[in-house]
Motif scaffolding. Structure first.
Motif, PDB file in Angstrom:
ATOM      1  N   LEU A 261       0.849  -0.939   0.075  1.00 44.45           N
ATOM      2  CA  LEU A 261      -0.194   0.205   0.223  1.00 44.45           C
ATOM      3  C   LEU A 261       0.910   1.433   0.321  1.00 44.45           C
ATOM      4  N   HIS A 262       0.341   2.340  -0.485  1.00 42.70           N
ATOM      5  CA  HIS A 262       0.786   3.538  -1.032  1.00 42.70           C
ATOM      6  C   HIS A 262       0.434   4.921   0.475  1.00 42.70           C
ATOM      7  N   ASP A 263      -1.181   4.698   0.274  1.00 46.73           N
ATOM      8  CA  ASP A 263      -2.167   5.278   1.447  1.00 46.73           C
ATOM      9  C   ASP A 263      -1.520   4.530   2.984  1.00 46.73           C
ATOM     10  N   LEU A 264      -0.627   5.163   3.628  1.00 47.08           N
ATOM     11  CA  LEU A 264      -0.350   4.671   5.264  1.00 47.08           C
ATOM     12  C   LEU A 264      -1.930   4.906   5.959  1.00 47.08           C
ATOM     13  N   ASN A 265      -2.138   5.667   6.115  1.00 42.50           N
ATOM     14  CA  ASN A 265      -3.656   5.942   7.037  1.00 42.50           C
ATOM     15  C   ASN A 265      -4.701   4.842   6.762  1.00 42.50           C
ATOM     16  N   LEU A 266      -5.057   4.240   5.324  1.00 41.79           N
ATOM     17  CA  LEU A 266      -5.632   3.012   4.566  1.00 41.79           C
ATOM     18  C   LEU A 266      -4.724   1.671   5.332  1.00 41.79           C
TER      19      LEU A 266
ATOM     20  N   ARG B  21      -4.944  10.541  15.770  1.00 44.65           N
ATOM     21  CA  ARG B  21      -5.722   9.391  16.473  1.00 44.65           C
ATOM     22  C   ARG B  21      -7.111   9.134  15.608  1.00 44.65           C
ATOM     23  N   HIS B  22      -7.205   8.271  15.246  1.00 46.46           N
ATOM     24  CA  HIS B  22      -8.640   8.863  14.184  1.00 46.46           C
ATOM     25  C   HIS B  22     -10.051   8.651  15.197  1.00 46.46           C
TER      26      HIS B  22
ATOM     27  N   THR C  93     -12.572   7.559  15.421  1.00 48.68           N
ATOM     28  CA  THR C  93     -13.396   6.523  15.488  1.00 48.68           C
ATOM     29  C   THR C  93     -13.146   4.992  16.098  1.00 48.68           C
ATOM     30  N   ARG C  94     -11.947   5.040  15.075  1.00 47.55           N
ATOM     31  CA  ARG C  94     -10.901   3.864  15.353  1.00 47.55           C
ATOM     32  C   ARG C  94     -10.805   3.601  16.398  1.00 47.55           C
ATOM     33  N   GLY C  95      -9.166   5.034  16.459  1.00 49.38           N
ATOM     34  CA  GLY C  95      -7.643   5.277  17.234  1.00 49.38           C
ATOM     35  C   GLY C  95      -6.558   4.756  16.728  1.00 49.38           C
ATOM     36  N   CYS C  96      -6.710   4.445  15.384  1.00 51.07           N
ATOM     37  CA  CYS C  96      -6.171   4.178  15.062  1.00 51.07           C
ATOM     38  C   CYS C  96      -4.651   5.447  14.526  1.00 51.07           C
ATOM     39  N   PRO C  97      -3.767   4.905  14.604  1.00 55.22           N
ATOM     40  CA  PRO C  97      -2.786   6.727  13.928  1.00 55.22           C
ATOM     41  C   PRO C  97      -3.671   6.875  13.128  1.00 55.22           C
ATOM     42  N   GLN C  98      -3.836   8.324  12.372  1.00 55.01           N
ATOM     43  CA  GLN C  98      -3.842   9.153  11.335  1.00 55.01           C
ATOM     44  C   GLN C  98      -2.667  10.182  10.505  1.00 55.01           C
ATOM     45  N   VAL C  99      -2.007   9.724   9.613  1.00 56.02           N
ATOM     46  CA  VAL C  99      -0.348  11.104   9.265  1.00 56.02           C
ATOM     47  C   VAL C  99      -1.271  11.970   8.752  1.00 56.02           C
ATOM     48  N   VAL C 100      -1.029  13.041   9.044  1.00 60.12           N
ATOM     49  CA  VAL C 100      -1.520  14.309   8.709  1.00 60.12           C
ATOM     50  C   VAL C 100      -0.201  15.483   8.527  1.00 60.12           C
ATOM     51  N   PRO C 101      -0.279  15.505   6.591  1.00 60.68           N
ATOM     52  CA  PRO C 101       1.031  16.707   6.373  1.00 60.68           C
ATOM     53  C   PRO C 101       1.184  17.722   6.977  1.00 60.68           C
ATOM     54  N   VAL C 102       2.097  17.876   7.441  1.00 61.69           N
ATOM     55  CA  VAL C 102       2.287  19.499   7.856  1.00 61.69           C
ATOM     56  C   VAL C 102       2.638  20.420   6.727  1.00 61.69           C
TER      57      VAL C 102
END
Length: 262
Positions: A202-207, A250-251, A253-262
């Protein structure tokens, strides 16, 4: 278990893989991440048994992949490549039935049809069953090919018995719209619930964080990190591997990590 240990692959003077090791167990989803050129697809080819490394070994259930007869291996692992070339105007149902070829002589035509129809439904392409494959869009073709590999490894079977099964997906979401990206990875999770080991590039870290049990990160052919999404997806790791400053949250509803570019 499907394993790759200390894998080294060179193409000419270029060393594409520099000793990574990984394992996929029945019932888990492993996502392989990394920038372009990190060696992800090459590692998948080694695990699929289509590429022999110059050093190291890939093995299925403790037996080197090179020692497996092709049909026996095809009954235990199915591979969805990035691009599937098919120039003939076969109906979609017949394309999915191609996945049943390794089962010839052990499965009836009626059973094969029932399995193909169920896999078309799982990949959300039942309505395309009688369309010619060559008339489909890129995303539709990708979903049909997903149905084909699901049929190959008896996706609907809840217990593989003495035949552990593995599904190798090379960028399975690359041509898909947002809804079908999630649908495809939900299929990967359902496969794991049926005892199938799944490896997805995968390339999408959030997926990856949302759907994978474990993440494997490659960088320049080497293993950069391995572990749960929470352990692997750190700001330092993403910045160092992908050359991108990010904030990890953190997501909601799921609580998993979410990556946000800055």
């Amino acid at each position: 278990m499907l394993r790759a240990d200390d894998i080294h692959v060179r193409f000419g003077a270029a060393e594409v893989l520099r000793g990574p090791s990984l394992a996929v167990a029945p019932g888990e989803v492993v996502a392989v991440l990394g920038p372009n050129g990190a060696g992800k697809s090459t590692l998948l080819a080694v695990l699929a048994g289509t590429l022999r490394p110059q050093q190291g070994e890939a093995a299925l259930e403790g037996r080197a992949l090179a020692d497996w007869p092709p049909r026996a291996l095809a009954l235990r692992r199915a591979v969805l490549p990035q691009h599937s070339e098919l120039a003939f105007g076969f109906p979609v149902l017949e394309v999915v039935l191609l996945g049943r070829s390794p089962h010839a002589g052990a499965s009836s035509r009626a059973d094969d049809l029932a399995i193909a129809v169920a896999c078309l439904a799982e990949a959300e392409v039942s309505h395309l069953a009688h369309r010619l494959y060559t008339t489909l869009s890129g995303g539709e073709r990708q979903r049909v090919q997903l149905a084909r590999v699901l049929a190959q490894i008896d996706f609907a079977q809840t217990d593989g018995g003495d035949r552990p099964r593995y599904l190798l997906l090379d960028e399975p979401t690359s041509s898909l719209d947002l809804a079908h990206q999630h649908a495809t990875l939900k299929t990967a999770r359902r496969a794991a619930q049926r005892g199938i080991g799944v490896l997805a590039i995968l390339h999408d870290l959030n997926l990856a964080a949302m759907y994978a049990d474990r993440l494997v990160v490659l960088s320049r052919g080497s293993l950069a990190a391995e572990g749960t999404p929470v352990d692997v997806l750190t700001e330092d790791l993403v910045r160092g591997t992908f050359d991108l400053p990010v904030h990890i949250t953190r997501h909601p509803t799921r609580g998993c990590p979410q990556v946000v570019p800055v």
